[in-house]
Write a protein that holds these residues in place. Structure first.
Motif, PDB file in Angstrom:
ATOM      1  N   HIS A  42      -5.902   0.041  -8.775  1.00  0.00           N
ATOM      2  CA  HIS A  42      -4.897  -0.570  -7.899  1.00  0.00           C
ATOM      3  C   HIS A  42      -4.777  -2.074  -8.195  1.00  0.00           C
ATOM      4  O   HIS A  42      -5.777  -2.783  -8.240  1.00  0.00           O
ATOM      5  CB  HIS A  42      -5.288  -0.348  -6.437  1.00  0.00           C
ATOM      6  CG  HIS A  42      -4.150  -0.503  -5.496  1.00  0.00           C
ATOM      7  ND1 HIS A  42      -3.576  -1.718  -5.237  1.00  0.00           N
ATOM      8  CD2 HIS A  42      -3.473   0.403  -4.761  1.00  0.00           C
ATOM      9  CE1 HIS A  42      -2.594  -1.556  -4.364  1.00  0.00           C
ATOM     10  NE2 HIS A  42      -2.512  -0.264  -4.061  1.00  0.00           N
ATOM     11  N   PRO A  43      -3.559  -2.568  -8.390  1.00  0.00           N
ATOM     12  CA  PRO A  43      -3.367  -3.994  -8.711  1.00  0.00           C
ATOM     13  C   PRO A  43      -3.926  -4.942  -7.650  1.00  0.00           C
ATOM     14  O   PRO A  43      -4.406  -6.022  -7.985  1.00  0.00           O
ATOM     15  CB  PRO A  43      -1.847  -4.150  -8.824  1.00  0.00           C
ATOM     16  CG  PRO A  43      -1.266  -2.792  -8.789  1.00  0.00           C
ATOM     17  CD  PRO A  43      -2.316  -1.813  -8.385  1.00  0.00           C
ATOM     18  N   TYR A  44      -3.897  -4.539  -6.373  1.00  0.00           N
ATOM     19  CA  TYR A  44      -4.457  -5.414  -5.337  1.00  0.00           C
ATOM     20  C   TYR A  44      -5.977  -5.453  -5.388  1.00  0.00           C
ATOM     21  O   TYR A  44      -6.584  -6.452  -5.016  1.00  0.00           O
ATOM     22  CB  TYR A  44      -3.977  -4.993  -3.946  1.00  0.00           C
ATOM     23  CG  TYR A  44      -2.539  -5.361  -3.669  1.00  0.00           C
ATOM     24  CD1 TYR A  44      -2.090  -6.678  -3.780  1.00  0.00           C
ATOM     25  CD2 TYR A  44      -1.622  -4.393  -3.303  1.00  0.00           C
ATOM     26  CE1 TYR A  44      -0.770  -7.008  -3.520  1.00  0.00           C
ATOM     27  CE2 TYR A  44      -0.295  -4.717  -3.046  1.00  0.00           C
ATOM     28  CZ  TYR A  44       0.118  -6.025  -3.155  1.00  0.00           C
ATOM     29  OH  TYR A  44       1.424  -6.353  -2.895  1.00  0.00           O
ATOM     30  N   ALA A  45      -6.601  -4.374  -5.850  1.00  0.00           N
ATOM     31  CA  ALA A  45      -8.055  -4.392  -6.033  1.00  0.00           C
ATOM     32  C   ALA A  45      -8.409  -5.408  -7.111  1.00  0.00           C
ATOM     33  O   ALA A  45      -9.332  -6.214  -6.945  1.00  0.00           O
ATOM     34  CB  ALA A  45      -8.568  -3.001  -6.411  1.00  0.00           C
ATOM     35  N   ILE A  46      -7.657  -5.398  -8.191  1.00  0.00           N
ATOM     36  CA  ILE A  46      -7.898  -6.347  -9.283  1.00  0.00           C
ATOM     37  C   ILE A  46      -7.656  -7.777  -8.804  1.00  0.00           C
ATOM     38  O   ILE A  46      -8.450  -8.683  -9.070  1.00  0.00           O
ATOM     39  CB  ILE A  46      -7.025  -5.994 -10.496  1.00  0.00           C
ATOM     40  CG1 ILE A  46      -7.505  -4.649 -11.030  1.00  0.00           C
ATOM     41  CG2 ILE A  46      -7.049  -7.098 -11.548  1.00  0.00           C
ATOM     42  CD1 ILE A  46      -7.000  -4.186 -12.323  1.00  0.00           C
TER      43      ILE A  46
END
Length: 143
Positions: free
Chosen positions: A48-52
């Motif tokens: 997930h881009p928000y996790a990154i």
């Protein structure tokens, strides 16, 4: 003789958020003692881009990939940790070797709202992980 790194596996369903963040945090903060990997029973196929982004905010560059639990069958782990939220999901079952622990976190991928509100949920989970994973690893060192 130098002690070998201990192996830890983080499990959840999709392996796109929580288990990925846990893997990245342990490798970044405790990589001298632990080698962390993560997997899911139904891998989402992406991180997930928000996790990154939430990890980058605290200086962790994570280049993880969403992986299936099947990749790790036959590998002996010192610790296997499920990170799913018990109330909302069925946690994966690990049938291999390794002490099993559960440290549940809500799924940030289910967050709704503006981009800032959603990222705020990922930050909250990340910050909770920073605290709870440190406690988990310290407890594991004493057993």
């Amino acid at each position: 003789m130098i002690n070998p790194k201990r192996k830890i596996l983080f499990l959840c369903m999709g392996n796109s958020c929580r288990s990925q963040m846990a893997e990245a945090i342990v490798n970044a903060r405790y990589g001298d003692q632990w080698d962390a990997v993560s997997a899911g029973t139904k891998p989402a196929g992406y991180v997930h881009p928000y996790a990154i982004k939430a990890l980058q905010e605290i200086g962790i560059e994570h280049k993880g990939t969403s992986k299936s639990i099947d990749q790790f069958r036959g590998i002996d782990f010192d610790l296997v940790v499920t990170v799913c939220d018990d109330a909302a999901e069925n946690c994966p079952v690990w049938l291999g070797k390794g002490k099993r622990k559960h440290v549940g976190f809500p799924d940030p991928a289910k967050a709704q709202g503006t981009e800032d509100e959603i990222l705020g949920v990922f930050r909250t989970i990340r910050d909770d992980m920073l605290i709870r994973l440190e406690v988990l690893l310290k407890e594991s060192d004493h057993k």
